[in-house]
Structure formats: structure tokens, C-alpha cells
Write a protein that holds these residues in place. Sequence first.
Motif, PDB file in Angstrom:
ATOM      1  N   HIS A 259      16.555  -7.128  -2.555  1.00 39.86           N
ATOM      2  CA  HIS A 259      17.666  -8.065  -2.454  1.00 39.86           C
ATOM      3  C   HIS A 259      18.156  -8.513  -3.829  1.00 39.86           C
ATOM      4  CE1 HIS A 259      17.190  -8.368   1.870  1.00 39.86           C
ATOM      5  NE2 HIS A 259      15.899  -8.562   1.704  1.00 39.86           N
ATOM      6  N   TYR A 260      17.512  -8.040  -4.888  1.00 38.96           N
ATOM      7  CA  TYR A 260      17.913  -8.378  -6.254  1.00 38.96           C
ATOM      8  C   TYR A 260      17.952  -7.091  -7.075  1.00 38.96           C
ATOM      9  CZ  TYR A 260      12.830  -8.069  -6.743  1.00 38.96           C
ATOM     10  OH  TYR A 260      11.523  -7.643  -6.690  1.00 38.96           O
ATOM     11  N   ASP A 261      18.610  -7.149  -8.231  1.00 44.06           N
ATOM     12  CA  ASP A 261      18.714  -5.970  -9.084  1.00 44.06           C
ATOM     13  C   ASP A 261      17.338  -5.567  -9.592  1.00 44.06           C
ATOM     14  OD1 ASP A 261      21.437  -5.858  -8.791  1.00 44.06           O
ATOM     15  OD2 ASP A 261      21.846  -7.169 -10.511  1.00 44.06           O
ATOM     16  N   ARG A 262      16.950  -4.335  -9.301  1.00 39.91           N
ATOM     17  CA  ARG A 262      15.629  -3.856  -9.682  1.00 39.91           C
ATOM     18  C   ARG A 262      15.755  -2.433 -10.202  1.00 39.91           C
ATOM     19  NH1 ARG A 262      10.426  -3.368  -5.588  1.00 39.91           N
ATOM     20  NH2 ARG A 262       8.856  -2.794  -7.160  1.00 39.91           N
ATOM     21  N   PRO A 263      15.663  -2.247 -11.494  1.00 38.14           N
ATOM     22  CA  PRO A 263      15.804  -0.885 -12.039  1.00 38.14           C
ATOM     23  C   PRO A 263      14.683   0.028 -11.552  1.00 38.14           C
ATOM     24  CG  PRO A 263      15.018  -2.421 -13.731  1.00 38.14           C
ATOM     25  CD  PRO A 263      15.405  -3.252 -12.532  1.00 38.14           C
ATOM     26  N   ASN A 264      15.052   1.249 -11.253  1.00 37.38           N
ATOM     27  CA  ASN A 264      14.084   2.251 -10.776  1.00 37.38           C
ATOM     28  C   ASN A 264      13.319   1.766  -9.542  1.00 37.38           C
ATOM     29  OD1 ASN A 264      14.722   3.982 -12.972  1.00 37.38           O
ATOM     30  ND2 ASN A 264      13.329   2.791 -14.287  1.00 37.38           N
ATOM     31  N   ASP A 265      14.072   1.212  -8.598  1.00 38.55           N
ATOM     32  CA  ASP A 265      13.454   0.697  -7.372  1.00 38.55           C
ATOM     33  C   ASP A 265      12.733   1.842  -6.646  1.00 38.55           C
ATOM     34  OD1 ASP A 265      12.765  -0.484  -4.983  1.00 38.55           O
ATOM     35  OD2 ASP A 265      14.706  -1.438  -4.649  1.00 38.55           O
ATOM     36  N   PRO A 266      11.394   1.755  -6.461  1.00 33.82           N
ATOM     37  CA  PRO A 266      10.672   2.863  -5.812  1.00 33.82           C
ATOM     38  C   PRO A 266      11.095   3.070  -4.362  1.00 33.82           C
ATOM     39  CG  PRO A 266       9.236   0.941  -6.091  1.00 33.82           C
ATOM     40  CD  PRO A 266      10.484   0.661  -6.854  1.00 33.82           C
TER      41      PRO A 266
ATOM     42  N   ALA B 177       0.847  -1.196   0.000  1.00 40.95           N
ATOM     43  CA  ALA B 177       0.000   0.000   0.000  1.00 40.95           C
ATOM     44  C   ALA B 177       0.881   1.243   0.000  1.00 40.95           C
ATOM     45  CB  ALA B 177      -0.908  -0.004   1.230  1.00 40.95           C
ATOM     46  N   ASN B 178       0.596   2.182  -0.918  1.00 37.95           N
ATOM     47  CA  ASN B 178       1.460   3.351  -1.046  1.00 37.95           C
ATOM     48  C   ASN B 178       0.666   4.554  -1.516  1.00 37.95           C
ATOM     49  OD1 ASN B 178       1.945   3.755  -4.201  1.00 37.95           O
ATOM     50  ND2 ASN B 178       1.921   1.545  -3.783  1.00 37.95           N
ATOM     51  N   VAL B 179       1.240   5.717  -1.312  1.00 43.13           N
ATOM     52  CA  VAL B 179       0.692   6.974  -1.824  1.00 43.13           C
ATOM     53  C   VAL B 179       1.788   7.611  -2.659  1.00 43.13           C
ATOM     54  CG1 VAL B 179      -0.205   9.250  -1.246  1.00 43.13           C
ATOM     55  CG2 VAL B 179      -0.818   7.284   0.173  1.00 43.13           C
ATOM     56  N   GLY B 180       1.600   7.596  -3.969  1.00 43.46           N
ATOM     57  CA  GLY B 180       2.612   8.138  -4.862  1.00 43.46           C
ATOM     58  C   GLY B 180       3.918   7.369  -4.809  1.00 43.46           C
ATOM     59  N   GLY B 181       3.839   6.080  -4.505  1.00 43.83           N
ATOM     60  CA  GLY B 181       5.054   5.267  -4.423  1.00 43.83           C
ATOM     61  C   GLY B 181       5.686   5.233  -3.057  1.00 43.83           C
ATOM     62  N   PHE B 182       5.138   5.995  -2.096  1.00 48.48           N
ATOM     63  CA  PHE B 182       5.698   6.047  -0.751  1.00 48.48           C
ATOM     64  C   PHE B 182       4.929   5.088   0.162  1.00 48.48           C
ATOM     65  CE2 PHE B 182       7.241   9.886  -2.613  1.00 48.48           C
ATOM     66  CZ  PHE B 182       8.463  10.128  -2.008  1.00 48.48           C
ATOM     67  N   THR B 183       5.615   4.077   0.675  1.00 51.69           N
ATOM     68  CA  THR B 183       4.988   3.118   1.596  1.00 51.69           C
ATOM     69  C   THR B 183       5.255   3.460   3.045  1.00 51.69           C
ATOM     70  OG1 THR B 183       6.922   1.646   1.651  1.00 51.69           O
ATOM     71  CG2 THR B 183       5.319   1.291  -0.116  1.00 51.69           C
ATOM     72  N   LEU B 184       6.291   4.279   3.304  1.00 50.41           N
ATOM     73  CA  LEU B 184       6.698   4.656   4.665  1.00 50.41           C
ATOM     74  C   LEU B 184       6.917   3.414   5.531  1.00 50.41           C
ATOM     75  CD1 LEU B 184       4.365   7.729   5.333  1.00 50.41           C
ATOM     76  CD2 LEU B 184       6.724   7.717   4.510  1.00 50.41           C
TER      77      LEU B 184
END
Length: 428
Positions: free
Chosen positions: A320-327, A47-54
Motif C-alpha cells: 500500500h506504500y511505495d516499495r522499491p523491488n517489491d518481492p 514465510a517464503n521460498v526464494g521470495g515466493f509466499t504464494l
Amino acid sequence: MTGIDILMVVLRVAFAIFVPLTFIVIFVWMERRGASFIQDRIGPNRANVGGFTLGGLVQPVADAVKLIFKEDLTPSHIKNKIYFMVAPALVFCVALLTFAVIPFADDITIGETTYMMQGIPTDVGILWFLGIAGFAVYGVIIAGWSSHNKFSMLGGLRATAQVVSFEIPLALAVIALLGVYGSIHLGDMVRYQGELLWGFIPAWGIILQPVGFVLFFITAVAEANRTPFDIAEGESEIVAGYFTEYSSMKFALFFMGEYVAMFVSSAIIVTLYLGGYHIPWLNTETLRENATLVAQTLLVLVPLFFGMFILWMRKNSRSHYDRPNDPRVREANVLTVVFIALAVVINLVLLLALSGGLGEMGAQILTMIIQIVVFIMKVFLVGFLYVWIRWTLPRFRYDTLQMLCWKVLLPIALVNILVTAVVVLSLQ
């Protein structure tokens, strides 16, 4: 009433209302994160708001929005709809009221007036907690009875027997503690714990009454209907107990009431046994007399704390793995700027206060802020114990629960009162 009187009333009432409500979100988050940690799984992170899960803190907010807009259903077989609707509100309001007399900082003197830092400034003290907390069971009983459901009724009866039983050793643990403190006023109890035994041991209740602390903690968990004492809502036995028929916001009020009760129980344990708002070896007088040195120390500790927190957050905010543009990396970058700005603001305020001289009023305000932060941190740690216990111990059987109360806790509580009385009288 003067303007200062009105301001102090507003601040105290606001703290007594909004802090428990805020801790509902925090404790729900801690419950889920703690459960996931203990069970070796991830926990809420979607669950996130604009990509922010806090870190999962958005999940309780999403749950609240869902419950607010969820359809509210009242089964047609319910005859007493007024009682059915009043029950959840009663449970929630009673849980909120019990926090009103707990001091979250030492008294402040402005001019010739002294203000008690608690929602309701009363001398009733611990009697308020014992008296008001007992009303919560009425909400459970009414909910079980008005639901016109056998599982709900069983849950209400179980809760009644449990609360009535465990209130006895809880009250006896408090009686032993009153013999030590010599007062029912919670403020006096906390100030007593700010002293030192033999000049170097903090006079905390857990040191003066270790057996009483164990008794009170166990019974407080039982009074809050938390696992392993959750027989009133045992899903594997009676569906969901007394709130089986509830949905939407009425269910949410029961849910919120449980976490407010958990917060209040943690707060009263901190107040009675863990020094309240005091820092070990730094009572109110020491902090106020050395306010300038305390402010200078905070100038160093605040950036250090935020720096360590930022490093921990950035380390744990990547896959823990390569993830481009990790939010999560983007979120960590934004939060890093926010926390650095917060640390800079705090330090600027401290520098301005030091440059102009703190004075007596400044020393009182600085001490109050420190004590509020310490109090909240202690409540948070005790709340984690509740979570730890819930996800570690299985639910008691009903007969085992009653045997624990009447055959184990009650005799220990009576012996504890006798030993405490003997010791207190011999030291007078």
C-alpha cells in the motif's frame, strides 16, 4: 485383475488419501487468512521460498517442517507410553478412513466393468461414516487417560460426553434423509440429487431437508470439536485439554486429524445435502450427452477464469506504500506466466480432444474431471463456513452445550423425522 482394474484402484485410493492430506495445508491456510480477514489484520505473509509466499501457503509448509524436526518429548510421569503414542495416530487414521466411501464423481464404465469413484467401493454407504467416525473419540479418551494429567483427563471426559450426545441428533438427521432418498448408498443419494423437482428445482438435500441440514451441520461441527464446540481443548479452561502433554509429530497428528475431520465433515455435508459432485441442472447424463458443447464452453471459460484470477492477484500483490523491488510484484509476475501457461495447456488438451472427437470414453473422462473440480470447490466453501463460525462465535459453556443438544436439537430431530415420514408416505 487387469491393468485397467489396477490403475482404477490406484487412482481411487490415491485420491482418497492425498486429497484430504492436501486439504490440511489448504484449510490451515484458509483458517489463518479467514481469521485475519474477519479480525481486520494481515495474516501470514512472511514465510517464503526464494521470495515466493504464494499468498501465505508457504506458512503451513514451514510449520510442518518445524514440527517434523522438533524434539519429541514424553513426560516421565506417563505410565502407559504405548497408549500415549497410539492415541494421536488413531485420531488421524480414523479421520482419514471416513473419507474412503464418499463418491467424488459418478461411476465410470470401461468395457463391461463399472468403477465406483470412491476410495473403497462398498455399498455400506453412510453407515461406514457413522460407524468409523465414532472411533475417533477413542483416541481422545486414550490420550486424556494415558497422559496422567488432570487437565487432559477432563478434556477426554468432555469429548466423550460431547460426542456421545451429538451423535444422536446427527444420526436422527440422517434417518430423516434416508426416508427421502430410500437408500443408504452415498452414490445413490448423489444421483438422486441430480434430478429436478417439478422440472426446474434441483433435488438437493438442503431443499428436501432444510431442517435436517441445519441439524446435521451443527452436529458435524460439534463432532469435529470445532469452535464453538471445542470444550474438549478449551485453552482458557483446561490448558489444551487431551493433548496438553503432546509435542512434535504426536501433537501434529492431533492437529492434522482435526483438519482432516473438518475436510471429511465438509465432504459428507456436500454429499448428503449440497448435490455432491453435481452442477445444478447439469447431471451426469446431461454432461455426457453434451460433452462436445461442454468442452467448447470450457475453451472460453478457462481463459476467462484465469484472466480474472490473474487480475485479482496482481491487484492484491503490491504494498500500500511505495516499495522499491517489491518481492510480491516479482512473485505476481512469475505466477502470471505460470497461470497463463496452465490455461494454454488446458485449452490445447481440450482442442486436441475436440479435433479427434471425444467419443464415449472421452465424454466420461471430461465429466469425471468436471465433477471432481465441482466437488472440491463445494468442500472448500463448506470448509470456509467452519472457519467463519470459529472466528465469529464464542465457546459454549459445558452446560449450555449439553442443553443445546438434549433440549433443542434432539426434539427438533424427532419432529423432523415424524414430519418427513408423513410427507413421504402421503406422496407414495
